[in-house]
Scaffold this motif. Structure first.
Motif, mmCIF file in Angstrom:
data_model
loop_
_atom_site.group_PDB
_atom_site.id
_atom_site.type_symbol
_atom_site.label_atom_id
_atom_site.label_comp_id
_atom_site.label_asym_id
_atom_site.label_seq_id
_atom_site.Cartn_x
_atom_site.Cartn_y
_atom_site.Cartn_z
ATOM 1 N N ILE A 44 -23.517 -48.722 8.918
ATOM 2 C CA ILE A 44 -23.011 -50.086 8.956
ATOM 3 C C ILE A 44 -21.543 -50.073 8.544
ATOM 4 C CG2 ILE A 44 -23.256 -52.405 7.993
ATOM 5 C CD1 ILE A 44 -25.495 -51.589 9.859
ATOM 6 N N PRO A 45 -20.671 -50.744 9.271
ATOM 7 C CA PRO A 45 -19.245 -50.765 8.901
ATOM 8 C C PRO A 45 -19.050 -51.366 7.513
ATOM 9 C CG PRO A 45 -19.547 -51.574 11.144
ATOM 10 C CD PRO A 45 -20.922 -51.440 10.552
ATOM 11 N N PRO A 46 -18.109 -50.850 6.732
ATOM 12 C CA PRO A 46 -17.882 -51.387 5.376
ATOM 13 C C PRO A 46 -17.208 -52.753 5.433
ATOM 14 C CG PRO A 46 -16.252 -49.705 5.892
ATOM 15 C CD PRO A 46 -17.216 -49.706 7.035
ATOM 16 N N GLY A 47 -17.347 -53.504 4.342
ATOM 17 C CA GLY A 47 -16.693 -54.797 4.226
ATOM 18 C C GLY A 47 -17.469 -55.953 4.811
ATOM 19 N N LEU A 48 -18.720 -55.730 5.212
ATOM 20 C CA LEU A 48 -19.518 -56.796 5.806
ATOM 21 C C LEU A 48 -20.422 -57.433 4.758
ATOM 22 C CD1 LEU A 48 -20.676 -55.258 9.221
ATOM 23 C CD2 LEU A 48 -18.741 -56.772 8.795
ATOM 24 N N SER A 49 -20.760 -58.666 4.987
ATOM 25 C CA SER A 49 -21.713 -59.350 4.120
ATOM 26 C C SER A 49 -23.125 -58.852 4.426
ATOM 27 C CB SER A 49 -21.629 -60.862 4.325
ATOM 28 O OG SER A 49 -21.972 -61.196 5.667
ATOM 29 N N THR A 50 -24.028 -59.145 3.528
ATOM 30 C CA THR A 50 -25.424 -58.752 3.747
ATOM 31 C C THR A 50 -25.993 -59.422 4.982
ATOM 32 O OG1 THR A 50 -25.679 -58.510 1.348
ATOM 33 C CG2 THR A 50 -27.684 -58.626 2.662
ATOM 34 N N ARG A 160 -13.929 -57.181 11.502
ATOM 35 C CA ARG A 160 -14.087 -58.185 10.436
ATOM 36 C C ARG A 160 -14.143 -57.524 9.069
ATOM 37 N NH1 ARG A 160 -18.900 -62.464 10.912
ATOM 38 N NH2 ARG A 160 -17.361 -63.458 12.272
ATOM 39 N N GLY A 161 -14.886 -56.435 8.959
ATOM 40 C CA GLY A 161 -14.966 -55.742 7.684
ATOM 41 C C GLY A 161 -13.634 -55.146 7.256
ATOM 42 N N GLU A 162 -12.896 -54.585 8.214
ATOM 43 C CA GLU A 162 -11.594 -54.019 7.874
ATOM 44 C C GLU A 162 -10.619 -55.099 7.413
ATOM 45 O OE1 GLU A 162 -10.373 -52.019 11.380
ATOM 46 O OE2 GLU A 162 -11.756 -50.311 11.138
ATOM 47 N N GLU A 163 -10.615 -56.241 8.084
ATOM 48 C CA GLU A 163 -9.727 -57.328 7.677
ATOM 49 C C GLU A 163 -10.108 -57.875 6.301
ATOM 50 O OE1 GLU A 163 -7.061 -58.067 9.298
ATOM 51 O OE2 GLU A 163 -7.533 -56.644 10.892
ATOM 52 N N LYS A 166 -8.760 -55.540 3.732
ATOM 53 C CA LYS A 166 -7.318 -55.722 3.605
ATOM 54 C C LYS A 166 -6.992 -56.927 2.728
ATOM 55 C CE LYS A 166 -5.932 -53.649 8.024
ATOM 56 N NZ LYS A 166 -5.307 -53.939 9.352
ATOM 57 N N LEU A 167 -7.707 -58.022 2.949
ATOM 58 C CA LEU A 167 -7.487 -59.214 2.127
ATOM 59 C C LEU A 167 -7.809 -58.948 0.663
ATOM 60 C CD1 LEU A 167 -8.925 -62.036 4.434
ATOM 61 C CD2 LEU A 167 -6.532 -61.512 3.973
ATOM 62 N N GLN A 168 -8.874 -58.201 0.415
ATOM 63 C CA GLN A 168 -9.227 -57.873 -0.962
ATOM 64 C C GLN A 168 -8.137 -57.032 -1.616
ATOM 65 O OE1 GLN A 168 -11.679 -60.177 -1.507
ATOM 66 N NE2 GLN A 168 -12.812 -58.646 -2.664
ATOM 67 N N ALA A 169 -7.580 -56.079 -0.864
ATOM 68 C CA ALA A 169 -6.506 -55.247 -1.418
ATOM 69 C C ALA A 169 -5.245 -56.067 -1.683
ATOM 70 C CB ALA A 169 -6.203 -54.100 -0.458
ATOM 71 N N LYS A 188 -12.665 -64.235 11.103
ATOM 72 C CA LYS A 188 -13.370 -64.797 9.959
ATOM 73 C C LYS A 188 -13.774 -63.714 8.957
ATOM 74 C CE LYS A 188 -15.224 -68.766 12.472
ATOM 75 N NZ LYS A 188 -16.452 -69.507 12.870
ATOM 76 N N PRO A 189 -12.797 -63.020 8.370
ATOM 77 C CA PRO A 189 -13.151 -61.984 7.381
ATOM 78 C C PRO A 189 -13.845 -62.591 6.172
ATOM 79 C CG PRO A 189 -10.782 -62.424 7.374
ATOM 80 C CD PRO A 189 -11.335 -63.170 8.537
ATOM 81 N N GLY A 190 -14.885 -61.916 5.723
ATOM 82 C CA GLY A 190 -15.661 -62.410 4.588
ATOM 83 C C GLY A 190 -16.708 -63.429 4.965
ATOM 84 N N ALA A 191 -16.972 -63.610 6.254
ATOM 85 C CA ALA A 191 -17.993 -64.576 6.672
ATOM 86 C C ALA A 191 -19.358 -64.136 6.162
ATOM 87 C CB ALA A 191 -18.008 -64.693 8.196
ATOM 88 N N GLY A 192 -20.101 -65.068 5.612
ATOM 89 C CA GLY A 192 -21.424 -64.771 5.068
ATOM 90 C C GLY A 192 -21.417 -64.355 3.614
ATOM 91 N N MET A 193 -20.229 -64.162 3.025
ATOM 92 C CA MET A 193 -20.177 -63.753 1.619
ATOM 93 C C MET A 193 -20.671 -64.848 0.686
ATOM 94 S SD MET A 193 -19.160 -60.649 1.386
ATOM 95 C CE MET A 193 -18.325 -59.367 2.327
#
Length: 256
Positions: A44-50, A160-163, A166-169, A188-193
């Motif tokens: 699963i790509p990193p940075g995704l919500s559950t 989405r996960g990569e973006e 980036k926002l978190q960094a 929509k980075p962070g969607a579902g968080m």
């Protein structure tokens, strides 16, 4: 010379065919230390919500069984090809399954409209090719619309996960957001968080107190004189009740 050209043409055709056929949506192939080719489930790509991770896994699994669930003599095919053999009804069933099991599930990940249209276009191509008897079913089995849609979803969620990372960094380092606002609205980075945060928040357990029944400890505790009424005293102290009634009757007789 002719045999050489024929071999070169065959290799070119096989290369183009491999490029045309989408990869397995559920498994990826790799070569181990012994030089043997093995397969493993896609990460699963990193940075995704559950939520997005569950949607991607579900779409990949469904697309795998619809397009490449069976293997006979090196030929990979799925339920789409088997159902499509039935004239008329099979094509309708394929279109319905492709949408309900893959596209509709993928839309739960808040996809942009242009990506959903691309998925529907793949389903339309598969449905039109299935109208041609025999040859259309073969083209549909090779095209594998569900695997293509699963690949589109995986690539979009990867971005989405990569973006989001980036926002978190940027936030951790106190910098301004490096993701353009227009791209952020699409991806929509962070969607579902927010759903993950709500699920992880501790929930207060409601304690229900029964007013009709007292606890076991309260039943075992002897009541005090202030808590005990005349009738309660008679019920709780069953052995003492007759003696006290006798004493009260004796006092009444003496007064008379």
């Amino acid at each position: 010379m002719t045999s050489y050209l024929q071999k070169a043409g065959t290799r070119l055709f096989e290369k183009n065919l491999e490029h045309y056929q989408p990869e397995d949506p559920l498994y990826e192939f790799y070569t181990d230390n012994r030089g043997k080719q093995r397969r493993r489930k896609r990460a699963i790509p990193p940075g995704l919500s559950t939520r997005d991770a569950k949607i991607l896994k579900s779409v990949q699994r469904r697309a795998h069984y619809l397009d490449k669930g069976f293997n006979i003599c090196g030929l990979r095919f799925g339920w789409t090809f088997i159902i499509g053999i039935i004239p008329g009804a099979g094509d309708v069933a394929d279109v319905t399954l492709n949408y309900l099991l893959v596209v509709r599930k993928a839309r739960q990940a808040e996809l942009p409209a242009w990506l959903v249209r691309r998925m529907l276009l793949n389903n339309a191509i598969s449905a039109l090719s299935g109208l041609v008897p025999v040859a259309g079913d073969i083209v549909m089995a090779v095209f594998k619309a569900n695997s293509r849609n699963a690949a589109l979803l995986e690539e979009f969620l990867r971005i989405r996960g990569e973006e989001f990372l980036k926002l978190q960094a940027d936030m951790a380092q106190g910098r301004s957001q490096s993701v353009p606002a227009k791209d952020s609205q699409q991806v929509k980075p962070g969607a579902g968080m927010s759903d993950d945060a709500a699920a992880a928040a501790p929930q207060q357990k409601t304690k229900f107190v029964s007013w009709s029944r007292s606890s076991r400890k309260e039943k075992e505790r002897a009541p005090t004189s202030g808590e005990m009424g005349r009738f309660v005293e008679d019920v709780e102290l069953g052995t003492a009740a007759p003696s006290r009634v006798a004493e009260s009757s004796t006092i009444t007789m003496q007064k008379r």
